[in-house]
Write a protein that holds these residues in place. Sequence first.
Motif, PDB file in Angstrom:
ATOM      1  N   SER A  56       0.933  -1.020   0.070  1.00 17.09           N
ATOM      2  CA  SER A  56       0.242  -0.051   0.067  1.00 17.09           C
ATOM      3  C   SER A  56       0.826   1.227   0.009  1.00 17.09           C
ATOM      4  O   SER A  56       2.063   1.273   0.399  1.00 17.09           O
ATOM      5  CB  SER A  56      -0.920   0.103   1.284  1.00 17.09           C
ATOM      6  N   LEU A  57       0.188   2.317  -0.316  1.00 14.88           N
ATOM      7  CA  LEU A  57       0.721   3.691  -0.464  1.00 14.88           C
ATOM      8  C   LEU A  57      -0.230   4.494   0.175  1.00 14.88           C
ATOM      9  O   LEU A  57      -1.243   4.374  -0.154  1.00 14.88           O
ATOM     10  CB  LEU A  57       1.242   3.969  -1.914  1.00 14.88           C
ATOM     11  N   PHE A  77      -4.105   3.752  -0.959  1.00 12.88           N
ATOM     12  CA  PHE A  77      -4.122   3.185  -2.312  1.00 12.88           C
ATOM     13  C   PHE A  77      -3.592   1.814  -2.151  1.00 12.88           C
ATOM     14  O   PHE A  77      -2.106   1.777  -1.472  1.00 12.88           O
ATOM     15  CB  PHE A  77      -3.334   3.969  -3.120  1.00 12.88           C
ATOM     16  N   ARG A  78      -3.981   0.781  -2.560  1.00  9.84           N
ATOM     17  CA  ARG A  78      -3.516  -0.478  -2.435  1.00  9.84           C
ATOM     18  C   ARG A  78      -3.109  -1.042  -3.813  1.00  9.84           C
ATOM     19  O   ARG A  78      -3.882  -0.806  -5.022  1.00  9.84           O
ATOM     20  CB  ARG A  78      -4.516  -1.423  -1.982  1.00  9.84           C
ATOM     21  N   ASP A  80      -0.638  -4.103  -6.361  1.00 11.94           N
ATOM     22  CA  ASP A  80      -0.061  -5.647  -6.187  1.00 11.94           C
ATOM     23  C   ASP A  80       1.350  -5.634  -5.456  1.00 11.94           C
ATOM     24  O   ASP A  80       1.477  -6.588  -4.651  1.00 11.94           O
ATOM     25  CB  ASP A  80       0.068  -6.108  -7.760  1.00 11.94           C
ATOM     26  N   ASP A  81       2.041  -4.518  -5.751  1.00 12.86           N
ATOM     27  CA  ASP A  81       3.112  -4.147  -4.583  1.00 12.86           C
ATOM     28  C   ASP A  81       3.604  -3.077  -4.617  1.00 12.86           C
ATOM     29  O   ASP A  81       3.054  -2.185  -5.737  1.00 12.86           O
ATOM     30  CB  ASP A  81       4.324  -5.213  -5.427  1.00 12.86           C
ATOM     31  N   ALA A  82       4.211  -2.390  -3.889  1.00 12.88           N
ATOM     32  CA  ALA A  82       4.717  -1.321  -3.635  1.00 12.88           C
ATOM     33  C   ALA A  82       6.024  -0.992  -3.023  1.00 12.88           C
ATOM     34  O   ALA A  82       6.461  -1.865  -2.064  1.00 12.88           O
ATOM     35  CB  ALA A  82       3.634  -0.182  -2.671  1.00 12.88           C
ATOM     36  N   TYR A  83       7.091  -0.367  -3.425  1.00 18.46           N
ATOM     37  CA  TYR A  83       8.319  -0.202  -3.069  1.00 18.46           C
ATOM     38  C   TYR A  83       8.781   1.315  -2.506  1.00 18.46           C
ATOM     39  O   TYR A  83       8.352   2.221  -3.027  1.00 18.46           O
ATOM     40  CB  TYR A  83       9.361  -0.542  -4.115  1.00 18.46           C
ATOM     41  N   SER A  84       9.291   1.155  -1.329  1.00 15.65           N
ATOM     42  CA  SER A  84       9.583   2.569  -0.690  1.00 15.65           C
ATOM     43  C   SER A  84      11.015   3.012  -1.045  1.00 15.65           C
ATOM     44  O   SER A  84      11.531   2.468  -1.693  1.00 15.65           O
ATOM     45  CB  SER A  84       9.678   2.304   0.960  1.00 15.65           C
ATOM     46  N   GLU A  85      11.148   4.008  -0.805  1.00 11.63           N
ATOM     47  CA  GLU A  85      12.555   4.681  -1.041  1.00 11.63           C
ATOM     48  C   GLU A  85      13.642   3.888  -0.520  1.00 11.63           C
ATOM     49  O   GLU A  85      15.165   3.971  -1.010  1.00 11.63           O
ATOM     50  CB  GLU A  85      12.593   6.018  -0.717  1.00 11.63           C
ATOM     51  N   ASN A  86      13.478   3.104   0.495  1.00  9.96           N
ATOM     52  CA  ASN A  86      14.623   2.101   0.983  1.00  9.96           C
ATOM     53  C   ASN A  86      14.817   0.725   0.357  1.00  9.96           C
ATOM     54  O   ASN A  86      15.752   0.367   0.586  1.00  9.96           O
ATOM     55  CB  ASN A  86      14.286   1.842   2.522  1.00  9.96           C
TER      56      ASN A  86
END
Length: 125
Positions: A56-57, A77-78, A80-86
């Motif tokens: 999620s974001l 917002f959901r 399929d996958d989310a990536y953070s700045e880390n």
Amino acid sequence: PGHPNSQEEEEEEEEEEIVPSRPQGDNVHGDRIHVIVRKRPVGEAQKDILQCTAPSLALLEPKKKVDLTEYTKAHKFRYDDAYSENDTTRDLYSRSVHSLVYNLFQGGTSTCFCFGQTASGKTHT
């Protein structure tokens, strides 16, 4: 070009075959579309209003009530996958792209489409 061994080196590079290993677990996407988002690092002059917790974001909107009390409204917002700045590019590849490349090497068809406005982080990825 210009170097006597350059043609030999090019031929050696062409002979090397790199085939990705079979994806494991959740890396096998099947025949469907996946929507993946990646939060790019925020610059010094920018305010960070996104919170990323896969998959999620949340967009954190600063607001004021009628009595001028400040608060933050989270719009979630959901995906399929989310990536953070880390998360690293290697993380993104192994979780979301590896199965596409594997499928391609197995004779299948794969598409990876990167979309975003100018300065949104496409080159970062």
